[in-house]
Design a protein around this motif. Structure first.
Motif, PDB file in Angstrom:
ATOM      1  N   PHE A 103       0.836  -1.209   0.000  1.00 10.90           N
ATOM      2  CA  PHE A 103       0.000   0.000   0.000  1.00 10.90           C
ATOM      3  C   PHE A 103       0.867   1.252   0.000  1.00 10.90           C
ATOM      4  O   PHE A 103       0.525   2.245  -0.652  1.00 10.90           O
ATOM      5  CB  PHE A 103      -0.935   0.026   1.216  1.00 10.90           C
ATOM      6  CG  PHE A 103      -1.729   1.300   1.296  1.00 10.90           C
ATOM      7  CD1 PHE A 103      -2.894   1.448   0.562  1.00 10.90           C
ATOM      8  CD2 PHE A 103      -1.310   2.354   2.088  1.00 10.90           C
ATOM      9  CE1 PHE A 103      -3.616   2.636   0.611  1.00 10.90           C
ATOM     10  CE2 PHE A 103      -2.020   3.536   2.147  1.00 10.90           C
ATOM     11  CZ  PHE A 103      -3.178   3.677   1.406  1.00 10.90           C
ATOM     12  N   VAL A 104       1.983   1.223   0.710  1.00 12.73           N
ATOM     13  CA  VAL A 104       2.850   2.394   0.810  1.00 12.73           C
ATOM     14  C   VAL A 104       3.332   2.800  -0.579  1.00 12.73           C
ATOM     15  O   VAL A 104       3.206   3.961  -0.979  1.00 12.73           O
ATOM     16  CB  VAL A 104       4.035   2.118   1.761  1.00 12.73           C
ATOM     17  CG1 VAL A 104       5.025   3.273   1.762  1.00 12.73           C
ATOM     18  CG2 VAL A 104       3.530   1.832   3.169  1.00 12.73           C
ATOM     19  N   GLN A 105       3.866   1.852  -1.324  1.00 13.87           N
ATOM     20  CA  GLN A 105       4.362   2.153  -2.667  1.00 13.87           C
ATOM     21  C   GLN A 105       3.213   2.532  -3.594  1.00 13.87           C
ATOM     22  O   GLN A 105       3.341   3.451  -4.396  1.00 13.87           O
ATOM     23  CB  GLN A 105       5.135   0.949  -3.234  1.00 13.87           C
ATOM     24  CG  GLN A 105       6.005   1.274  -4.431  1.00 13.87           C
ATOM     25  CD  GLN A 105       5.255   1.385  -5.747  1.00 13.87           C
ATOM     26  OE1 GLN A 105       4.196   0.801  -5.944  1.00 13.87           O
ATOM     27  NE2 GLN A 105       5.806   2.155  -6.659  1.00 13.87           N
ATOM     28  N   TYR A 106       2.076   1.854  -3.483  1.00 13.06           N
ATOM     29  CA  TYR A 106       0.947   2.162  -4.356  1.00 13.06           C
ATOM     30  C   TYR A 106       0.441   3.582  -4.106  1.00 13.06           C
ATOM     31  O   TYR A 106       0.254   4.355  -5.057  1.00 13.06           O
ATOM     32  CB  TYR A 106      -0.192   1.147  -4.163  1.00 13.06           C
ATOM     33  CG  TYR A 106      -1.406   1.553  -4.963  1.00 13.06           C
ATOM     34  CD1 TYR A 106      -1.382   1.470  -6.356  1.00 13.06           C
ATOM     35  CD2 TYR A 106      -2.539   2.053  -4.349  1.00 13.06           C
ATOM     36  CE1 TYR A 106      -2.469   1.885  -7.105  1.00 13.06           C
ATOM     37  CE2 TYR A 106      -3.626   2.468  -5.088  1.00 13.06           C
ATOM     38  CZ  TYR A 106      -3.593   2.387  -6.475  1.00 13.06           C
ATOM     39  OH  TYR A 106      -4.667   2.810  -7.209  1.00 13.06           O
ATOM     40  N   ALA A 107       0.214   3.944  -2.851  1.00 16.72           N
ATOM     41  CA  ALA A 107      -0.284   5.296  -2.546  1.00 16.72           C
ATOM     42  C   ALA A 107       0.732   6.346  -2.986  1.00 16.72           C
ATOM     43  O   ALA A 107       0.371   7.391  -3.539  1.00 16.72           O
ATOM     44  CB  ALA A 107      -0.595   5.425  -1.056  1.00 16.72           C
ATOM     45  N   TRP A 108       2.015   6.064  -2.777  1.00 19.47           N
ATOM     46  CA  TRP A 108       3.069   6.974  -3.221  1.00 19.47           C
ATOM     47  C   TRP A 108       3.047   7.128  -4.743  1.00 19.47           C
ATOM     48  O   TRP A 108       3.155   8.237  -5.262  1.00 19.47           O
ATOM     49  CB  TRP A 108       4.419   6.441  -2.743  1.00 19.47           C
ATOM     50  CG  TRP A 108       5.587   7.250  -3.211  1.00 19.47           C
ATOM     51  CD1 TRP A 108       6.082   8.388  -2.636  1.00 19.47           C
ATOM     52  CD2 TRP A 108       6.407   6.988  -4.346  1.00 19.47           C
ATOM     53  NE1 TRP A 108       7.169   8.839  -3.344  1.00 19.47           N
ATOM     54  CE2 TRP A 108       7.388   7.993  -4.401  1.00 19.47           C
ATOM     55  CE3 TRP A 108       6.421   5.987  -5.321  1.00 19.47           C
ATOM     56  CZ2 TRP A 108       8.363   8.037  -5.391  1.00 19.47           C
ATOM     57  CZ3 TRP A 108       7.390   6.027  -6.300  1.00 19.47           C
ATOM     58  CH2 TRP A 108       8.347   7.045  -6.331  1.00 19.47           C
ATOM     59  N   SER A 109       2.884   6.014  -5.455  1.00 17.30           N
ATOM     60  CA  SER A 109       2.872   6.069  -6.921  1.00 17.30           C
ATOM     61  C   SER A 109       1.670   6.839  -7.457  1.00 17.30           C
ATOM     62  O   SER A 109       1.681   7.297  -8.593  1.00 17.30           O
ATOM     63  CB  SER A 109       2.896   4.658  -7.517  1.00 17.30           C
ATOM     64  OG  SER A 109       1.635   4.020  -7.349  1.00 17.30           O
ATOM     65  N   GLN A 110       0.649   7.015  -6.621  1.00 16.76           N
ATOM     66  CA  GLN A 110      -0.529   7.784  -7.007  1.00 16.76           C
ATOM     67  C   GLN A 110      -0.397   9.269  -6.646  1.00 16.76           C
ATOM     68  O   GLN A 110      -1.345  10.029  -6.752  1.00 16.76           O
ATOM     69  CB  GLN A 110      -1.779   7.200  -6.347  1.00 16.76           C
ATOM     70  CG  GLN A 110      -2.071   5.762  -6.746  1.00 16.76           C
ATOM     71  CD  GLN A 110      -2.208   5.609  -8.257  1.00 16.76           C
ATOM     72  OE1 GLN A 110      -3.026   6.281  -8.879  1.00 16.76           O
ATOM     73  NE2 GLN A 110      -1.400   4.746  -8.842  1.00 16.76           N
ATOM     74  N   GLY A 111       0.798   9.656  -6.184  1.00 16.27           N
ATOM     75  CA  GLY A 111       1.085  11.063  -5.926  1.00 16.27           C
ATOM     76  C   GLY A 111       0.949  11.506  -4.482  1.00 16.27           C
ATOM     77  O   GLY A 111       1.098  12.683  -4.182  1.00 16.27           O
ATOM     78  N   HIS A 112       0.687  10.592  -3.579  1.00 14.94           N
ATOM     79  CA  HIS A 112       0.510  10.961  -2.175  1.00 14.94           C
ATOM     80  C   HIS A 112       1.846  10.930  -1.436  1.00 14.94           C
ATOM     81  O   HIS A 112       2.760  10.190  -1.810  1.00 14.94           O
ATOM     82  CB  HIS A 112      -0.494  10.020  -1.504  1.00 14.94           C
ATOM     83  CG  HIS A 112      -1.829  10.066  -2.174  1.00 14.94           C
ATOM     84  ND1 HIS A 112      -2.695  11.118  -2.037  1.00 14.94           N
ATOM     85  CD2 HIS A 112      -2.422   9.198  -3.035  1.00 14.94           C
ATOM     86  CE1 HIS A 112      -3.780  10.892  -2.760  1.00 14.94           C
ATOM     87  NE2 HIS A 112      -3.635   9.726  -3.380  1.00 14.94           N
ATOM     88  N   TRP A 138      12.804   6.469  -4.569  1.00 10.23           N
ATOM     89  CA  TRP A 138      11.570   6.581  -3.801  1.00 10.23           C
ATOM     90  C   TRP A 138      11.451   7.898  -3.053  1.00 10.23           C
ATOM     91  O   TRP A 138      10.758   8.008  -2.050  1.00 10.23           O
ATOM     92  CB  TRP A 138      11.367   5.383  -2.879  1.00 10.23           C
ATOM     93  CG  TRP A 138      12.542   4.969  -2.053  1.00 10.23           C
ATOM     94  CD1 TRP A 138      13.595   4.224  -2.462  1.00 10.23           C
ATOM     95  CD2 TRP A 138      12.756   5.241  -0.681  1.00 10.23           C
ATOM     96  NE1 TRP A 138      14.469   4.024  -1.423  1.00 10.23           N
ATOM     97  CE2 TRP A 138      13.965   4.645  -0.316  1.00 10.23           C
ATOM     98  CE3 TRP A 138      12.045   5.939   0.295  1.00 10.23           C
ATOM     99  CZ2 TRP A 138      14.486   4.720   0.970  1.00 10.23           C
ATOM    100  CZ3 TRP A 138      12.559   6.006   1.574  1.00 10.23           C
ATOM    101  CH2 TRP A 138      13.763   5.406   1.895  1.00 10.23           C
ATOM    102  N   THR A 139      12.089   8.937  -3.593  1.00 17.16           N
ATOM    103  CA  THR A 139      11.919  10.276  -3.042  1.00 17.16           C
ATOM    104  C   THR A 139      10.784  10.988  -3.761  1.00 17.16           C
ATOM    105  O   THR A 139      10.368  10.582  -4.845  1.00 17.16           O
ATOM    106  CB  THR A 139      13.217  11.102  -3.182  1.00 17.16           C
ATOM    107  OG1 THR A 139      13.511  11.230  -4.562  1.00 17.16           O
ATOM    108  CG2 THR A 139      14.365  10.454  -2.432  1.00 17.16           C
TER     109      THR A 139
END
Length: 146
Positions: A103-112, A138-139
Protein backbone atom coordinates in the motif's frame (compact mmCIF):
# COMPACT_ATOMS: atom_id res chain seq x y z
CA UNK A 1 7.54 19.74 56.33
CA UNK A 2 7.89 16.06 55.57
CA UNK A 3 8.26 13.70 58.50
CA UNK A 4 9.92 10.39 57.84
CA UNK A 5 9.41 7.58 60.31
CA UNK A 6 12.24 7.04 62.70
CA UNK A 7 13.81 3.66 63.17
CA UNK A 8 13.41 3.77 66.97
CA UNK A 9 9.82 2.47 67.06
CA UNK A 10 8.35 -0.74 65.51
CA UNK A 11 5.94 1.31 63.38
CA UNK A 12 8.84 3.50 62.28
CA UNK A 13 10.78 0.46 61.07
CA UNK A 14 7.78 -0.74 59.07
CA UNK A 15 7.39 2.70 57.54
CA UNK A 16 11.00 2.75 56.42
CA UNK A 17 10.70 -0.78 55.02
CA UNK A 18 7.49 0.15 53.16
CA UNK A 19 9.12 3.28 51.72
CA UNK A 20 12.19 1.29 50.66
CA UNK A 21 9.99 -1.34 48.97
CA UNK A 22 8.02 1.34 47.10
CA UNK A 23 11.24 2.95 45.92
CA UNK A 24 12.71 -0.41 44.86
CA UNK A 25 9.52 -1.31 42.99
CA UNK A 26 9.52 2.02 41.17
CA UNK A 27 13.18 1.67 40.20
CA UNK A 28 12.64 -1.91 39.02
CA UNK A 29 9.69 -0.81 36.86
CA UNK A 30 11.67 2.05 35.33
CA UNK A 31 14.70 -0.13 34.68
CA UNK A 32 12.73 -2.90 32.95
CA UNK A 33 11.00 -0.64 30.39
CA UNK A 34 13.92 -0.76 27.91
CA UNK A 35 14.18 -4.53 28.46
CA UNK A 36 10.49 -4.99 27.68
CA UNK A 37 10.82 -2.83 24.55
CA UNK A 38 13.84 -4.87 23.47
CA UNK A 39 11.96 -8.16 23.98
CA UNK A 40 9.00 -6.87 21.94
CA UNK A 41 11.34 -5.69 19.17
CA UNK A 42 13.07 -9.08 19.11
CA UNK A 43 9.71 -10.89 18.89
CA UNK A 44 8.71 -8.76 15.89
CA UNK A 45 12.11 -9.29 14.30
CA UNK A 46 11.66 -13.06 14.58
CA UNK A 47 8.12 -12.79 13.19
CA UNK A 48 9.31 -10.80 10.19
CA UNK A 49 12.23 -13.15 9.62
CA UNK A 50 9.72 -15.98 9.35
CA UNK A 51 7.46 -14.02 6.98
CA UNK A 52 10.33 -12.90 4.73
CA UNK A 53 11.74 -16.44 4.61
CA UNK A 54 8.49 -17.87 3.24
CA UNK A 55 6.70 -18.65 6.51
CA UNK A 56 3.08 -17.88 7.25
CA UNK A 57 2.08 -14.49 5.80
CA UNK A 58 -0.15 -13.92 8.85
CA UNK A 59 -2.01 -10.61 8.40
CA UNK A 60 -0.46 -9.65 5.07
CA UNK A 61 -2.65 -8.75 2.11
CA UNK A 62 -0.57 -8.30 -1.03
CA UNK A 63 -3.46 -8.07 -3.52
CA UNK A 64 -3.11 -4.78 -5.45
CA UNK A 65 -6.88 -4.61 -5.93
CA UNK A 66 -7.31 -4.51 -2.14
CA UNK A 67 -4.74 -1.67 -1.92
CA UNK A 68 -6.58 0.29 -4.62
CA UNK A 69 -9.87 -0.12 -2.74
CA UNK A 70 -8.22 0.95 0.52
CA UNK A 71 -6.82 4.13 -1.05
CA UNK A 72 -10.17 4.89 -2.70
CA UNK A 73 -11.87 4.50 0.69
CA UNK A 74 -9.37 6.84 2.36
CA UNK A 75 -9.79 9.45 -0.38
CA UNK A 76 -13.59 9.21 -0.32
CA UNK A 77 -13.76 9.76 3.42
CA UNK A 78 -11.00 12.36 3.58
CA UNK A 79 -12.36 14.82 1.04
CA UNK A 80 -15.74 16.39 1.79
CA UNK A 81 -18.42 15.34 -0.65
CA UNK A 82 -16.41 12.35 -1.80
CA UNK A 83 -13.73 12.23 -4.47
CA UNK A 84 -12.48 9.67 -6.87
CA UNK A 85 -8.90 8.52 -7.32
CA UNK A 86 -8.73 10.58 -10.51
CA UNK A 87 -9.57 14.04 -9.16
CA UNK A 88 -8.19 14.36 -5.65
CA UNK A 89 -5.47 16.49 -4.15
CA UNK A 90 -2.44 14.59 -2.88
CA UNK A 91 -2.71 13.66 0.78
CA UNK A 92 -0.23 13.01 3.54
CA UNK A 93 -0.75 9.43 4.69
CA UNK A 94 0.78 7.86 7.80
CA UNK A 95 1.21 4.08 7.81
CA UNK A 96 2.25 2.91 11.28
CA UNK A 97 3.50 -0.68 11.56
CA UNK A 98 3.84 -0.68 7.78
CA UNK A 99 6.15 -3.65 7.45
CA UNK A 100 6.52 -4.28 3.73
CA UNK A 101 2.93 -3.41 2.85
CA UNK A 102 2.60 -2.65 -0.89
CA UNK A 103 0.00 0.00 0.00
CA UNK A 104 2.85 2.39 0.81
CA UNK A 105 4.36 2.15 -2.67
CA UNK A 106 0.95 2.16 -4.36
CA UNK A 107 -0.28 5.30 -2.55
CA UNK A 108 3.07 6.97 -3.22
CA UNK A 109 2.87 6.07 -6.92
CA UNK A 110 -0.53 7.78 -7.01
CA UNK A 111 1.09 11.06 -5.93
CA UNK A 112 0.51 10.96 -2.17
CA UNK A 113 3.13 11.77 0.47
CA UNK A 114 3.37 8.55 2.48
CA UNK A 115 5.25 8.11 5.75
CA UNK A 116 5.78 4.50 6.78
CA UNK A 117 6.97 3.47 10.24
CA UNK A 118 8.04 0.07 11.52
CA UNK A 119 10.30 -1.25 14.26
CA UNK A 120 11.83 -4.08 12.20
CA UNK A 121 14.61 -3.00 9.81
CA UNK A 122 14.24 -6.13 7.62
CA UNK A 123 10.56 -5.38 7.04
CA UNK A 124 11.36 -1.80 6.01
CA UNK A 125 14.19 -3.03 3.78
CA UNK A 126 11.72 -5.34 2.01
CA UNK A 127 9.29 -2.44 1.57
CA UNK A 128 12.00 -0.13 0.23
CA UNK A 129 12.85 -2.71 -2.42
CA UNK A 130 9.41 -2.06 -3.97
CA UNK A 131 10.66 1.42 -4.93
CA UNK A 132 13.83 0.33 -6.72
CA UNK A 133 17.46 -0.23 -5.83
CA UNK A 134 18.48 3.42 -5.64
CA UNK A 135 17.40 5.39 -2.55
CA UNK A 136 16.61 8.31 -4.88
CA UNK A 137 14.03 6.13 -6.66
CA UNK A 138 11.57 6.58 -3.80
CA UNK A 139 11.92 10.28 -3.04
CA UNK A 140 9.19 12.83 -3.78
CA UNK A 141 11.23 14.26 -6.67
CA UNK A 142 11.02 10.95 -8.54
CA UNK A 143 7.36 10.33 -7.75
CA UNK A 144 6.06 11.50 -11.15
CA UNK A 145 8.59 9.31 -13.00
CA UNK A 146 7.16 6.02 -11.68
Amino acid sequence: TVRLPTSNSPSGKMGIIRLALQLATTLLFLNTQPVQSFIIAMAWKDTWADILNGGSPRWKVDDLDAKQKALAHIIEHHHAGGSSLDNCEPMRILCPLAGDDPFVQYAWSQGHDVTAIDIVPDALKAMRSQFGDDVDDWTSENQQKS
